[in-house]
Design a protein around this motif. Sequence first.
Motif, PDB file in Angstrom:
ATOM      1  N   UNK A   7       1.551  -1.230  -0.395  1.00  0.00           N
ATOM      2  CA  UNK A   7       2.884  -1.183   0.285  1.00  0.00           C
ATOM      3  C   UNK A   7       3.387  -2.818   0.930  1.00  0.00           C
ATOM      4  N   UNK A   8       2.274  -3.686   0.870  1.00  0.00           N
ATOM      5  CA  UNK A   8       2.746  -5.059   1.327  1.00  0.00           C
ATOM      6  C   UNK A   8       2.381  -6.097   0.280  1.00  0.00           C
ATOM      7  N   UNK A   9       2.463  -5.537  -1.058  1.00  0.00           N
ATOM      8  CA  UNK A   9       2.059  -6.471  -2.026  1.00  0.00           C
ATOM      9  C   UNK A   9       2.871  -7.795  -1.914  1.00  0.00           C
ATOM     10  N   UNK A  10       4.259  -7.770  -1.802  1.00  0.00           N
ATOM     11  CA  UNK A  10       4.974  -8.902  -1.850  1.00  0.00           C
ATOM     12  C   UNK A  10       4.771  -9.681  -0.843  1.00  0.00           C
ATOM     13  N   UNK A  11       4.480  -9.316   0.462  1.00  0.00           N
ATOM     14  CA  UNK A  11       4.608 -10.103   1.577  1.00  0.00           C
ATOM     15  C   UNK A  11       3.156 -10.945   1.567  1.00  0.00           C
ATOM     16  N   UNK A  12       2.075  -9.971   1.261  1.00  0.00           N
ATOM     17  CA  UNK A  12       0.616 -10.771   1.299  1.00  0.00           C
ATOM     18  C   UNK A  12       0.491 -11.524  -0.107  1.00  0.00           C
ATOM     19  N   UNK A  27      -3.600  -9.782  -4.044  1.00  0.00           N
ATOM     20  CA  UNK A  27      -2.998  -8.400  -4.483  1.00  0.00           C
ATOM     21  C   UNK A  27      -2.697  -8.413  -6.037  1.00  0.00           C
ATOM     22  N   UNK A  28      -2.671  -9.442  -6.504  1.00  0.00           N
ATOM     23  CA  UNK A  28      -2.634  -9.480  -8.113  1.00  0.00           C
ATOM     24  C   UNK A  28      -3.557  -8.973  -8.627  1.00  0.00           C
ATOM     25  N   UNK A  29      -4.856  -8.856  -8.214  1.00  0.00           N
ATOM     26  CA  UNK A  29      -6.001  -8.373  -8.702  1.00  0.00           C
ATOM     27  C   UNK A  29      -6.380  -7.200  -8.222  1.00  0.00           C
TER      28      UNK A  29
END
Length: 183
Positions: free
Chosen positions: A29-34, A41-43
């Motif tokens: 849910x926070x992939x973009x901000x993290x 998050x890419x992995x």
Amino acid sequence: MYKSVIDTDTYISILEPRHTDELYNLIDSSRESIGKWLAFPTFTNEVQDTKTFIDKSLNRYASNNGYWAGIWHKGKIAGSIGYLYLDWSNYKTEIGYWLGKDFEGLGLATKACNSLIEHAFTDLQLNKVEINVATRNIRSKAIPERLGFTQEGTIRNYELLNGEYLDRNIYGLLKNEWLNNNN
């Protein structure tokens, strides 16, 4: 397992397999901000990736070489913090941290960092704690600065993230500096 109460609403505790789904959902849910500042998050594309991360963290904990803990706030996992390693030859460590987008700006990362700093110097008897932060991550840079760390340098082009090279500031805090500021 290890648990540290920060205040009436917040605590940190070692991540365990039972936290896998909750942690994955927070990352997702926070992939973009993290992902703006950190690569993981890419992995982290499925729940199994989070389970593997927690298993590796528990192995590092068992071998006395660092660990990751969850940061819980008002009964929900808000982010994660940990010792990236424990360098017993030089009595130092590096703290890493991140928060889900809905938990930013509440002071949780600062409080959690302070807890790990105290543990490092008081219980583990380390001499130095480091924090490395992307130079343009203003909110994250404020944490070591607020906690009395000294900026020791900048590593240029530290990592390639989202097609762009990011520089990192290296912050350090020595045990005697911490003692002088907390007595």
